[in-house]
Structure formats: structure tokens, C-alpha cells
Motif scaffolding. Structure first.
Motif, PDB file in Angstrom:
ATOM      1  N   UNK A 199       0.870  -1.260   0.077  1.00  0.00           N
ATOM      2  CA  UNK A 199      -0.144   0.065  -0.087  1.00  0.00           C
ATOM      3  C   UNK A 199       0.898   1.331   0.031  1.00  0.00           C
ATOM      4  N   UNK A 200       2.038   1.373   0.782  1.00  0.00           N
ATOM      5  CA  UNK A 200       2.715   2.559   0.960  1.00  0.00           C
ATOM      6  C   UNK A 200       3.608   2.657  -0.533  1.00  0.00           C
ATOM      7  N   UNK A 201       3.983   1.578  -1.118  1.00  0.00           N
ATOM      8  CA  UNK A 201       4.595   1.896  -2.442  1.00  0.00           C
ATOM      9  C   UNK A 201       3.660   2.309  -3.457  1.00  0.00           C
ATOM     10  N   UNK A 202       2.325   1.805  -3.457  1.00  0.00           N
ATOM     11  CA  UNK A 202       1.313   2.414  -4.352  1.00  0.00           C
ATOM     12  C   UNK A 202       0.829   3.746  -4.107  1.00  0.00           C
ATOM     13  N   UNK A 203       0.745   4.137  -2.945  1.00  0.00           N
ATOM     14  CA  UNK A 203       0.402   5.590  -2.321  1.00  0.00           C
ATOM     15  C   UNK A 203       1.587   6.501  -2.774  1.00  0.00           C
ATOM     16  N   UNK A 204       2.837   6.076  -2.707  1.00  0.00           N
ATOM     17  CA  UNK A 204       3.991   7.047  -3.117  1.00  0.00           C
ATOM     18  C   UNK A 204       3.986   7.028  -4.671  1.00  0.00           C
TER      19      UNK A 204
ATOM     20  N   UNK B 284       8.117   2.935   5.485  1.00  0.00           N
ATOM     21  CA  UNK B 284       8.811   3.998   4.507  1.00  0.00           C
ATOM     22  C   UNK B 284      10.388   3.874   4.604  1.00  0.00           C
ATOM     23  N   UNK B 285      10.542   4.116   5.869  1.00  0.00           N
ATOM     24  CA  UNK B 285      12.194   4.021   5.951  1.00  0.00           C
ATOM     25  C   UNK B 285      12.790   2.888   5.643  1.00  0.00           C
ATOM     26  N   UNK B 286      12.093   1.505   5.951  1.00  0.00           N
ATOM     27  CA  UNK B 286      12.859   0.456   5.747  1.00  0.00           C
ATOM     28  C   UNK B 286      12.642   0.159   4.043  1.00  0.00           C
ATOM     29  N   UNK B 287      11.859   0.921   3.206  1.00  0.00           N
ATOM     30  CA  UNK B 287      11.747   0.854   1.756  1.00  0.00           C
ATOM     31  C   UNK B 287      12.565   1.812   1.127  1.00  0.00           C
ATOM     32  N   UNK B 288      13.156   2.662   1.869  1.00  0.00           N
ATOM     33  CA  UNK B 288      13.941   3.819   1.250  1.00  0.00           C
ATOM     34  C   UNK B 288      13.046   4.853   0.660  1.00  0.00           C
ATOM     35  N   UNK B 289      11.783   4.848   1.245  1.00  0.00           N
ATOM     36  CA  UNK B 289      10.908   6.142   0.531  1.00  0.00           C
ATOM     37  C   UNK B 289      10.819   7.233   1.487  1.00  0.00           C
ATOM     38  N   UNK B 290      10.801   8.236   0.963  1.00  0.00           N
ATOM     39  CA  UNK B 290      10.726   9.587   1.614  1.00  0.00           C
ATOM     40  C   UNK B 290       9.929  10.465   0.836  1.00  0.00           C
ATOM     41  N   UNK B 291       9.152  11.266   1.620  1.00  0.00           N
ATOM     42  CA  UNK B 291       8.611  12.770   0.878  1.00  0.00           C
ATOM     43  C   UNK B 291       9.772  13.700   0.455  1.00  0.00           C
ATOM     44  N   UNK B 292       9.074  14.642  -0.204  1.00  0.00           N
ATOM     45  CA  UNK B 292      10.008  15.660  -0.648  1.00  0.00           C
ATOM     46  C   UNK B 292       9.884  17.012   0.038  1.00  0.00           C
ATOM     47  N   UNK B 293      10.806  17.666   0.552  1.00  0.00           N
ATOM     48  CA  UNK B 293      10.588  18.710   1.659  1.00  0.00           C
ATOM     49  C   UNK B 293      10.700  19.959   0.826  1.00  0.00           C
ATOM     50  N   UNK B 294       9.781  20.949   1.221  1.00  0.00           N
ATOM     51  CA  UNK B 294       9.647  22.361   0.539  1.00  0.00           C
ATOM     52  C   UNK B 294      11.025  23.235   0.916  1.00  0.00           C
TER      53      UNK B 294
END
Length: 272
Positions: free
Chosen positions: A50-55, A87-97
Motif C-alpha cells: 500500500x505504501x509503495x502504491x500510494x507513493x 517507508x524508512x525500510x523501503x527507502x521511501x521519503x517525501x519531498x521537503x519544501x
């Protein structure tokens, strides 16, 4: 731990050989290999998917808070900390303004309209309250300026325009689009900062001619910001610009103005 290693490496040596090397029983390994995943393991695998799909659906821009809220809206009971760890374990992070830069300059000599919006960033129906502002974007061909108008009911962009100039024609083009597409009835409130573009005779004349109530706020008025957003005077419009730049503008250099225009159309009209 040994059984996990054997399971991962059994393609290189037979299971019996690995069991002899590591000093474990083959029966123990086969019991491990045939064991069904636990409920928590199944939930962890589901959450990762679900996290991968949402990202990916956010074009690799959203972070934990937005993914958490999206899952909550869909009825999932995953905790915020658990999503963050996944997210951290998958190496997924949001973008910062990045930091904000002022593009509209107030005219202190102008006898301005009052702040009728008065910190109320909510609307009960479409075309009751619009907010507008201008931001800057750099390209390989020079600076561009983007004017947008957002409807506070849906937070949708109802009008926008891109130009190489900060003249009044820029926000006027965005206003023309919004009026043409939305055809607002009487009772619309238009809120902006006291920038020279918005207090110009041409802009004011259109608002007054359509019977639109004019609301303006001054620079640095922190009470105009329901989320303590540092720019303050027009929180919703500035929040949109921050999201736009984080999710689109700051992700790559823009070689040409036309390339930027096409990307903005896709983001505003299709994605956002």
C-alpha cells in the motif's frame, strides 16, 4: 536466523549441505520453510504494498503524514509510526519544501479593502470564496511567474496563468479563466494580498463590475494563517505553491518556458 540464511542461499548449495555447514537439522529448516506467515507478517507485507502504491500515485512526492491521512480516509488502521518505519525500510521519503520568496509588493499608499475573509478559510459551497496569489519559477530561458486562484470549498485551482512578467495582465488572465469556467453568481468573496497587481484599477474594476466582494490582507499578518504557516497573509494559496514546488518544480531544472507550461498544465489540470 540460520534457517532464513539457508532459505535465501539454497540456490547455491543443496539444503542438506547448508544444514551440515551450519549445524542445524533439515527437519527444522523444512518446518521453517513450510510455516505460514503470521498475521503481523501478512499485515506488514500488505502495508508495504500500500505504501509503495500510494507513493507512486503521488508521483514520488508525499511523505508519511499524507500517506497516513490517505490510509485513514480509506479506513485502514495503520499507525503513523508504523507507516514511517515501513517507508524508512523501503527507502521511501517525501519531498521537503524550500524557502519562500516574495513576489508581490504592497502599495502602502493604496486605500485598501478590509480583510473580510478574517481568518475563515472555509466555504460551504463552490464559488463562495476564492483566494489568489503569485509565485516565481526559474527556467533556462529566464524567470516565469505563476498566478493562481483557488476555491476554498474544494481547494481546486479554478484559474491560473503563466507569464514572464509581473504586470497586472498576469493575475487578470487567471481571473478571466476562473470567471469563464466557474460563472460565479452574486456573493463571491475574492481574497488577496495588497500587491500592486491586485490593487490596480484594471483588476479592481473587473471585481467590482462582477459584484465580487473584495477582501485583502496585509503583509505579515500571522492571524491569516490557520496552520501557523510562516508566510502568513494568504495561507491556502501559499500552501498550494509550497506543495507545487515540492512535488513538481524543484524536482528538475526547466530548460524552456514551454516545457514548464506543459508540466504545469499536467499537474494542475490532471494530477492536482
Amino acid at each position: 536466523m540460520k534457517f532464513s540464511f539457508i532459505h535465501a542461499e539454497k540456490g547455491h548449495l543443496p539444503v542438506a549441505a547448508w544444514c551440515r555447514i551450519l549445524g542445524v537439522m533439515r527437519q527444522g529448516y523444512y518446518a521453517f520453510a513450510n510455516r505460514k506467515p503470521s498475521k503481523r507478517d501478512r499485515e506488514a507485507a500488505e502495508l508495504e504494498t500500500l505504501v509503495v502504491k500510494a507513493h507512486e500515485a503521488s508521483r514520488h512526492t508525499c511523505g508519511c503524514p499524507r500517506i497516513y491521512q490517505e490510509f485513514k480516509n480509506q479506513g485502514f488502521a495503520f499507525g503513523k509510526r508504523r507507516i514511517e518505519r515501513t517507508m524508512h525500510s523501503l527507502g521511501i521519503f517525501g519531498r521537503k519544501p524550500r524557502k519562500y520568496r516574495i513576489t508581490t509588493v504592497a502599495d502602502r499608499a493604496f486605500k485598501h479593502s478590509g480583510n473580510i475573509l478574517s481568518r475563515d478559510f472555509h466555504a460551504a459551497a463552490p464559488n463562495q470564496r476564492w483566494v489568489t496569489d503569485i509565485t516565481y519559477i526559474q527556467t533556462g530561458e529566464g524567470w516565469c511567474y505563476l498566478a493562481t486562484i483557488l476555491d476554498l470549498f474544494s481547494r481546486a485551482v479554478v484559474g491560473w496563468a503563466l507569464s514572464t512578467s509581473l504586470e497586472t495582465t498576469l493575475p487578470l488572465a487567471a481571473l478571466d479563466m476562473a470567471l469563464l469556467l466557474r460563472l460565479p453568481s452574486q456573493g463571491l468573496l475574492h481574497h488577496s494580498y495588497r500587491g500592486c497587481q491586485y490593487i490596480s484599477e484594471a483588476y479592481q474594476a473587473i471585481l467590482k463590475g462582477r459584484g465580487i466582494t473584495i477582501s485583502m490582507s496585509r503583509k505579515g499578518n500571522c492571524w491569516d494563517d490557520p496552520w501557523k504557516y510562516p508566510k502568513g497573509y494568504n495561507a491556502v494559496a501559499e500552501s498550494f505553491f509550497s506543495t507545487l514546488k515540492t512535488e513538481l518544480i524543484d524536482r528538475k531544472p526547466w530548460a524552456t518556458r514551454e516545457q514548464l507550461r506543459v508540466a504545469l498544465f499536467d499537474y494542475i489540470e490532471v494530477f492536482y
